[in-house]
Motif scaffolding. Structure first.
Motif, PDB file in Angstrom:
ATOM      1  N   ARG A 492       0.910  -0.985  -0.061  1.00 21.59           N
ATOM      2  CA  ARG A 492      -0.343   0.065  -0.044  1.00 21.59           C
ATOM      3  C   ARG A 492       0.543   1.447   0.125  1.00 21.59           C
ATOM      4  O   ARG A 492       0.934   2.316  -0.603  1.00 21.59           O
ATOM      5  N   LEU A 493       1.959   1.040   0.993  1.00 23.65           N
ATOM      6  CA  LEU A 493       3.066   2.419   0.919  1.00 23.65           C
ATOM      7  C   LEU A 493       2.811   2.841  -0.423  1.00 23.65           C
ATOM      8  O   LEU A 493       4.029   3.835  -0.566  1.00 23.65           O
ATOM      9  N   SER A 494       3.638   1.356  -1.115  1.00 24.16           N
ATOM     10  CA  SER A 494       4.790   1.722  -2.293  1.00 24.16           C
ATOM     11  C   SER A 494       3.756   2.763  -3.561  1.00 24.16           C
ATOM     12  O   SER A 494       4.792   2.804  -4.352  1.00 24.16           O
ATOM     13  N   ALA A 495       2.331   2.401  -3.581  1.00 22.61           N
ATOM     14  CA  ALA A 495       1.575   2.857  -4.188  1.00 22.61           C
ATOM     15  C   ALA A 495       1.668   4.434  -3.892  1.00 22.61           C
ATOM     16  O   ALA A 495       1.368   5.274  -4.795  1.00 22.61           O
ATOM     17  N   ALA A 496       1.967   4.429  -2.802  1.00 22.00           N
ATOM     18  CA  ALA A 496       2.601   6.528  -2.696  1.00 22.00           C
ATOM     19  C   ALA A 496       3.555   6.467  -3.068  1.00 22.00           C
ATOM     20  O   ALA A 496       4.134   7.785  -3.189  1.00 22.00           O
ATOM     21  N   VAL A 497       4.252   5.882  -2.477  1.00 22.04           N
ATOM     22  CA  VAL A 497       5.555   6.613  -2.726  1.00 22.04           C
ATOM     23  C   VAL A 497       6.005   6.240  -4.393  1.00 22.04           C
ATOM     24  O   VAL A 497       7.014   7.620  -4.796  1.00 22.04           O
ATOM     25  N   VAL A 498       5.842   5.563  -4.849  1.00 17.16           N
ATOM     26  CA  VAL A 498       6.845   5.119  -6.338  1.00 17.16           C
ATOM     27  C   VAL A 498       6.320   6.450  -7.057  1.00 17.16           C
ATOM     28  O   VAL A 498       7.020   7.590  -8.068  1.00 17.16           O
ATOM     29  N   PRO A 499       4.960   6.573  -7.047  1.00 19.31           N
ATOM     30  CA  PRO A 499       4.158   8.188  -8.264  1.00 19.31           C
ATOM     31  C   PRO A 499       5.612   9.330  -6.804  1.00 19.31           C
ATOM     32  O   PRO A 499       5.689  10.650  -8.235  1.00 19.31           O
ATOM     33  N   LEU A 500       5.691   9.783  -5.694  1.00 15.34           N
ATOM     34  CA  LEU A 500       5.935  10.482  -5.172  1.00 15.34           C
ATOM     35  C   LEU A 500       7.682  10.630  -5.812  1.00 15.34           C
ATOM     36  O   LEU A 500       8.593  11.242  -6.396  1.00 15.34           O
ATOM     37  N   ALA A 501       8.151   9.954  -5.779  1.00 15.99           N
ATOM     38  CA  ALA A 501       8.935   9.483  -6.419  1.00 15.99           C
ATOM     39  C   ALA A 501       9.524   9.464  -7.776  1.00 15.99           C
ATOM     40  O   ALA A 501      10.964  10.034  -8.225  1.00 15.99           O
ATOM     41  N   LEU A 502       8.951   9.753  -8.510  1.00 18.59           N
ATOM     42  CA  LEU A 502       8.368  10.030  -9.746  1.00 18.59           C
ATOM     43  C   LEU A 502       8.584  11.224 -10.390  1.00 18.59           C
ATOM     44  O   LEU A 502       9.440  11.781 -11.013  1.00 18.59           O
ATOM     45  N   ILE A 783      10.838   9.987   3.071  1.00 16.34           N
ATOM     46  CA  ILE A 783      11.854  10.038   2.839  1.00 16.34           C
ATOM     47  C   ILE A 783      12.950   8.817   1.337  1.00 16.34           C
ATOM     48  O   ILE A 783      13.416   8.851   1.141  1.00 16.34           O
ATOM     49  N   THR A 784      11.650   7.780   2.120  1.00 12.52           N
ATOM     50  CA  THR A 784      11.775   6.549   0.613  1.00 12.52           C
ATOM     51  C   THR A 784      11.588   7.764  -0.470  1.00 12.52           C
ATOM     52  O   THR A 784      12.617   6.984  -1.466  1.00 12.52           O
ATOM     53  N   ALA A 785      10.507   8.325  -1.233  1.00 17.89           N
ATOM     54  CA  ALA A 785       9.942   8.661  -1.892  1.00 17.89           C
ATOM     55  C   ALA A 785      11.233   9.349  -2.024  1.00 17.89           C
ATOM     56  O   ALA A 785      11.746   9.300  -3.601  1.00 17.89           O
ATOM     57  N   VAL A 786      12.023  10.228  -1.358  1.00 14.80           N
ATOM     58  CA  VAL A 786      13.332  11.519  -1.917  1.00 14.80           C
ATOM     59  C   VAL A 786      14.530  10.069  -1.944  1.00 14.80           C
ATOM     60  O   VAL A 786      14.896  10.495  -3.204  1.00 14.80           O
ATOM     61  N   ALA A 787      15.051   9.397  -1.147  1.00 18.05           N
ATOM     62  CA  ALA A 787      15.463   8.500  -1.497  1.00 18.05           C
ATOM     63  C   ALA A 787      15.758   7.675  -3.108  1.00 18.05           C
ATOM     64  O   ALA A 787      16.573   7.821  -3.707  1.00 18.05           O
ATOM     65  N   VAL A 788      14.658   7.016  -3.388  1.00 16.54           N
ATOM     66  CA  VAL A 788      14.628   6.345  -4.761  1.00 16.54           C
ATOM     67  C   VAL A 788      14.457   6.997  -5.828  1.00 16.54           C
ATOM     68  O   VAL A 788      14.957   7.452  -6.881  1.00 16.54           O
ATOM     69  N   ALA A 821      13.455  18.267  -2.584  1.00 14.14           N
ATOM     70  CA  ALA A 821      13.018  17.124  -1.828  1.00 14.14           C
ATOM     71  C   ALA A 821      12.442  17.929  -0.706  1.00 14.14           C
ATOM     72  O   ALA A 821      11.722  17.665  -0.023  1.00 14.14           O
ATOM     73  N   GLY A 822      12.712  19.438  -0.014  1.00 17.45           N
ATOM     74  CA  GLY A 822      11.374  20.424   0.836  1.00 17.45           C
ATOM     75  C   GLY A 822      10.270  20.110   0.816  1.00 17.45           C
ATOM     76  O   GLY A 822       9.191  19.979   0.898  1.00 17.45           O
ATOM     77  N   ILE A 824       8.547  18.378  -2.061  1.00 19.85           N
ATOM     78  CA  ILE A 824       8.331  16.543  -1.948  1.00 19.85           C
ATOM     79  C   ILE A 824       7.631  16.625  -0.378  1.00 19.85           C
ATOM     80  O   ILE A 824       6.822  15.424  -0.274  1.00 19.85           O
ATOM     81  N   ALA A 825       8.455  16.445   0.367  1.00 19.00           N
ATOM     82  CA  ALA A 825       8.433  16.425   1.782  1.00 19.00           C
ATOM     83  C   ALA A 825       6.963  16.941   2.151  1.00 19.00           C
ATOM     84  O   ALA A 825       6.571  16.192   2.937  1.00 19.00           O
ATOM     85  N   LEU A 826       7.201  17.960   1.706  1.00 22.19           N
ATOM     86  CA  LEU A 826       5.872  19.014   2.344  1.00 22.19           C
ATOM     87  C   LEU A 826       4.556  17.890   1.550  1.00 22.19           C
ATOM     88  O   LEU A 826       3.306  18.647   2.140  1.00 22.19           O
ATOM     89  N   ILE A 827       4.515  17.964   0.488  1.00 25.05           N
ATOM     90  CA  ILE A 827       3.441  17.483  -0.382  1.00 25.05           C
ATOM     91  C   ILE A 827       3.479  16.265   0.212  1.00 25.05           C
ATOM     92  O   ILE A 827       1.805  15.769   0.665  1.00 25.05           O
ATOM     93  N   GLY A 828       3.661  14.881   0.510  1.00 22.77           N
ATOM     94  CA  GLY A 828       3.267  14.183   1.308  1.00 22.77           C
ATOM     95  C   GLY A 828       3.147  14.162   2.812  1.00 22.77           C
ATOM     96  O   GLY A 828       1.862  13.165   3.351  1.00 22.77           O
ATOM     97  N   TRP A 829       3.882  15.041   3.272  1.00 21.99           N
ATOM     98  CA  TRP A 829       3.413  15.185   4.583  1.00 21.99           C
ATOM     99  C   TRP A 829       2.569  16.038   4.704  1.00 21.99           C
ATOM    100  O   TRP A 829       0.894  14.942   5.556  1.00 21.99           O
ATOM    101  N   SER A 830       1.354  16.850   4.066  1.00 24.71           N
ATOM    102  CA  SER A 830       0.279  17.582   4.129  1.00 24.71           C
ATOM    103  C   SER A 830      -0.428  16.760   3.868  1.00 24.71           C
ATOM    104  O   SER A 830      -1.941  17.097   4.148  1.00 24.71           O
ATOM    105  N   SER A 831      -0.633  16.477   3.033  1.00 20.74           N
ATOM    106  CA  SER A 831      -1.632  14.970   2.054  1.00 20.74           C
ATOM    107  C   SER A 831      -1.795  14.044   3.353  1.00 20.74           C
ATOM    108  O   SER A 831      -3.202  14.335   3.352  1.00 20.74           O
ATOM    109  N   VAL A 832      -0.598  13.469   3.817  1.00 17.67           N
ATOM    110  CA  VAL A 832      -1.257  12.278   5.194  1.00 17.67           C
ATOM    111  C   VAL A 832      -1.845  13.121   5.971  1.00 17.67           C
ATOM    112  O   VAL A 832      -2.792  12.205   6.457  1.00 17.67           O
ATOM    113  N   ALA A 833      -1.189  14.572   6.912  1.00 20.23           N
ATOM    114  CA  ALA A 833      -1.869  14.836   7.769  1.00 20.23           C
ATOM    115  C   ALA A 833      -3.100  15.598   7.676  1.00 20.23           C
ATOM    116  O   ALA A 833      -4.067  15.369   8.198  1.00 20.23           O
TER     117      ALA A 833
END
Length: 852
Positions: A492-502, A783-788, A821-822, A824-833
């Motif tokens: 489930r998390l990889s479905a969010a990580v992959v587009p974010l990493a892309l 962190i996974t998305a940024v690393a990928v 990177a910042g 991407i972090a903002l997008i990921g965190w705000s969407s989940v929060a």
């Protein structure tokens, strides 16, 4: 089946809303690409100066290339003056009028060039009928020292009938007596101003009295334009010259060369970008639908348990997707036309499209986008439902409770193979294959790496969770739950990580490549100009005779005129013939080493002459040529030439990929004017004397400016920078789409866990602890998305740097990478929060039964 599908959609809106958004935005992107493509084929601007001629004859401005897009020549393809006589003999032709077009500048009494908001062109008086232009005051010019101006030009220049006006061709200004003012054609002059000389004077100013820009054809009464165009085409079919007959709105392509080039640019860009966009859209839609089906695995497993066949599962999911995707694609196609308009404005701002270029708003792009998006979504649904539909009902029920530990063996193998292929295309290919193919391979490797990471996504999330687990456990209860959830729900998390990493990978690669190109071009231009002074002008160019005048200035040792154009290099690529446009410069080889350093790697520039050419490392590698080989070129005006390669040099980004002898290139440019003049003093002690002499010369030449070499070098990268920014603008649309898909996926994945949150709260977890758990989970995703994303971006960036500069280290702006990177972090965190807060608003007991 559609009734059941509609009932499912109404009762499970969350996942279907996410799929709707993905297809909706995807249809908008594909529609925009289609509008640009169709506009490149059909659109343009209406003629102005030729608006009164039903048919025009001009030079063929494109090179025919089999099985590929026909590229446009950079310079005007002219016609022999005798062409007008041949056309005049065609039945139905009342008159055939040759037109010469000469670029002019209006200067003041002190030689300064007046800043006008549109270009000025001079013509022979006989061609005024093609507008038609009509005298509104005074008379037509009758001698070489007389001119008639259009009324608006006269007003802007402060000229009146009986007065004088100074007009310059290049840096050579001449005073003319204004004999008349002419009214513009009925449609007006929005893109130009017109000045009319005698026909003989216009021929002399053009530098080619035996050639004309175009031939206007006036018809006999009752003769239709299309019929007349066919007759003229038949009459000229046997001509040895490159000719083309224009009628209707296509006359605008002949009158305005930038329009024809823009159409070719749009066709090439939208064809390449459209394919990439469609692939990204299908990828994102597949990821979203895969997550939506994955979240329904309990429901689908129950259907399998009560005897639903695999075919029925596929039919149910297919019906749901068809309903959602069709509505979303139809609605999404509408804003696609607005997106195309935004892209047109952005391209115009970057200088690669005219500001008045009109798009063709035809329904075909919308229909094509709907069909492609629905088919893509349907195919994605088949893939997403494949495992649940084919496995045994008991296994489906078991997997609906707990995710599989990781991707299967076949998926892992495919992912590893694609990653290996991507790394090879990114880094190894530029070491083996030089030129543009290496750069294209490095850029295309991103797609291979992206798909490979998508296949290995659950495994990558699992590895990242294991690495971050010690840090997560520092937050005690919330950290323990975050680590356990991330490890158990890696799919489930990889479905969010992959587009974010892309999104991160695409942004970082594009910005890195752009920065590398600009930095290298700036370095090459700065180190390559070894002249003491550079002469440029605010006029249309430097007159060719200026070089001899500069050489006579006391203290000047070497003066190298530089003319710029674009040529086409034809070569064999795989199994077909390809023609690619390259920036070109023409230089005088005499004393060239004292003014310009091209970083010659092979051969030498001493042999540069009428039958020879020098190529950059990139151009030579692209065409597979070396010193002593024969390069097949089409010069700026389409003249073919086979030239021997005498040198291969390294400073192609700073000065152009093709270098020819000055007179060879200048003879095939539209205006035959120089872009710059590089000057070197005869010695250190003579620099002041040369500077004084050049300063005095500026008072006698229109708009002449003396620059230091470093200022000139800083302005050299304009054309390449525009091309790079064009690619960035186009890819920004994909980045925006990917970011929307990321937010969409994260919100869907989080809101679907409402029942899980409720169960946690019923057994004692507080809302604050749940939010903290999700906050920590979001950082696992980020962190996974940024690393990928870094993994996706670094190899293509290295490969592009190798292909373009020969060095493996790309130019990196640390603040830009940190900013991406910042973001991407903002997008990921705000969407989940935000989605977590929304899910926690429901009472736990209600959420438990709603989820069930």
């Amino acid at each position: 089946m559609f009734d059941i599908a509609w009932s499912t959609i109404r009762n499970r809106k969350g996942g279907f809303v996410a799929a709707f958004v993905a297809v909706f935005c995807g249809a908008a992107v594909v529609t925009a690409c289609g509008v640009l493509l169709l506009s490149g084929l059909l659109s343009g601007v209406p003629p102005e100066r030729y608006a009164g001629a039903p048919v025009m004859v001009g030079g063929g401005q494109t090179k025919t290339v089999r099985e590929n897009i026909d590229p446009h020549f950079a310079e005007r393809v002219t016609l022999p003056a005798r062409t007008a006589d041949a056309v005049a003999e065609v039945a139905g032709v009342r008159a055939a009028v040759g037109d010469r077009t000469v670029a002019l500048s209006v200067t003041g009494a002190g030689g300064e060039v007046l800043a006008l908001d549109r270009p000025v062109y001079g013509h022979g008086w006989a061609s005024a009928v093609l507008g038609p232009f009509a005298l509104s005051d005074g008379r037509e010019p009758r001698s070489g020292g007389e001119v008639a101006l259009d009324r608006e030009l006269a007003r802007r220049a402060g000229a009146e009938v009986g007065g004088t006006v100074r007009l310059a061709v290049g840096t050579t200004a001449t005073a003319y007596r204004v004999t008349g003012l002419v009214a513009p054609p009925p449609g007006g002059l929005d893109r130009q101003s017109a000045a009319f000389f005698t026909d003989d004077r216009a021929g002399a100013l053009s530098g080619r009295p035996d050639r004309v820009t175009a031939v206007g054809v006036l018809a006999e009464p009752g003769v239709e334009a299309d019929e007349l165009a066919e007759r003229v085409q038949e009459a000229l079919a046997g001509s040895a010259e490159r000719t083309e007959v224009y009628s209707g709105d296509r006359i605008g392509d002949l009158e305005f060369l930038d329009v024809g080039r823009s159409r070719g640019f749009l066709v090439a860009l939208s064809a390449s970008f459209g394919g990439t966009a469609l692939a990204v859209v299908v990828f994102v839609v597949s990821s979203t639908l895969g997550l939506a089906v994955h979240q329904r695995r309990r429901e689908l497993a129950m259907l399998r348990a009560i005897a639903a066949s695999p075919r029925q599962i596929h039919r149910l999911i297919g019906a749901e997707i068809l309903l959602v995707a069709t509505v979303a694609a139809v609605l999404g196609a509408v804003p696609g036309y607005l997106v195309a308009g935004f892209l047109r404005d952005a391209f115009a701002g970057a200088g690669v499209l005219p500001g008045d270029f009109e798009l063709s708003y035809h329904p075909v792009p919308a229909v094509a986008a709907v069909v492609l998006c629905v088919l893509g979504a349907r195919l994605a649904g088949v893939v997403a439902a494949h495992r649940t539909a084919r496995i045994k009902p008991v296994e489906a029920l078991r997997e609906s409770q707990v995710d599989p530990s990781g991707p299967g063996r076949s998926r892992r193998t495919a992912g590893v193979v694609l990653l290996a292929m991507g790394l090879a295309a990114a880094v190894v290919l530029p070491l083996l294959i030089p030129g543009q193919a290496a750069a294209a391979g490095a850029a295309g490797s991103l797609l291979l790496l992206m798909v490979g990471c998508a296949l290995l996504g659950p495994r990558l999330v699992g590895l990242a969770t294991s690495a971050l687990a010690p840090l997560l456990r520092m937050f005690r209860f919330s950290g323990f739950l975050a680590a356990a959830n991330a490890r158990a729900n890696s799919r489930r998390l990889s479905a969010a990580v992959v587009p974010l990493a892309l999104g991160a990978g695409m942004a970082l690669m594009q910005l890195s490549t752009l920065a590398t190109v600009e930095a290298e071009a700036s370095r090459q231009a700065a180190s390559g100009v070894v002249a003491d002074y550079v002469l440029t002008t605010g006029a249309t160019g430097l007159s060719p005779e200026l070089a001899d005048a500069v050489r006579r200035v006391p203290g000047v040792g070497t003066a190298t005129p530089v003319v710029r154009s674009q040529v086409m290099l034809t070569y064999e690529e795989v199994d077909k013939t390809t023609s690619r446009a390259f920036g070109a410069q023409g230089v005088d080889p005499r004393g060239l080493a004292r003014t310009l350093d091209l970083d010659v790697r092979e051969g030498g520039l001493d042999g540069l002459g009428e039958g020879t050419v020098a190529l950059s490392r990139t151009a030579a590698g692209t065409a597979g040529l070396g010193v002593g080989d024969t390069a097949e070129l089409d010069l700026g005006d389409g003249t073919p030439a086979k030239l021997e390669v005498v040198a291969v040099y390294g400073n192609g980004l700073g000065f152009g990929d093709v270098t020819l002898a000055h007179d060879v290139l200048a003879a095939h440019t539209t205006d035959r004017l120089d872009a710059a003049l590089l000057v070197r003093a005869s010695g250190e002690e003579a620099r002041e004397e040369a500077a004084a002499g050049l300063a005095a010369l500026t008072g006698t030449a229109a708009g002449l400016r003396v620059q230091e070499s470093d200022r000139f070098a800083a302005a050299q990268q304009g054309e390449f920078s525009r091309q790079s920014w064009t690619n960035l603008i186009a890819n920004s649309l994909l980045l925006l789409y990917v970011l929307i898909a990321v937010v969409n996926t994260l919100v869907m994945a989080t809101t679907a866990r409402g029942r899980e949150f409720a169960m946690m709260r019923l057994i004692g977890a507080g809302a604050r602890q749940t939010r903290r758990m999700m906050f920590l989970e979001s950082w696992v995703v980020v962190i996974t998305a940024v690393a990928v994303g870094l993994f996706l971006a670094v190899p293509p960036s290295i490969g592009s740097s190798l292909a373009l500069t020969g060095r493996p280290v790309p130019h990196v702006e640390p603040l830009v990478w940190v900013g991406v990177a910042g973001f991407i972090a903002l997008i990921g965190w705000s969407s989940v929060a935000l989605s977590t807060r929304s899910a926690l608003r429901t009472r736990p007991i209600d959420a438990v039964y709603t989820g069930e």
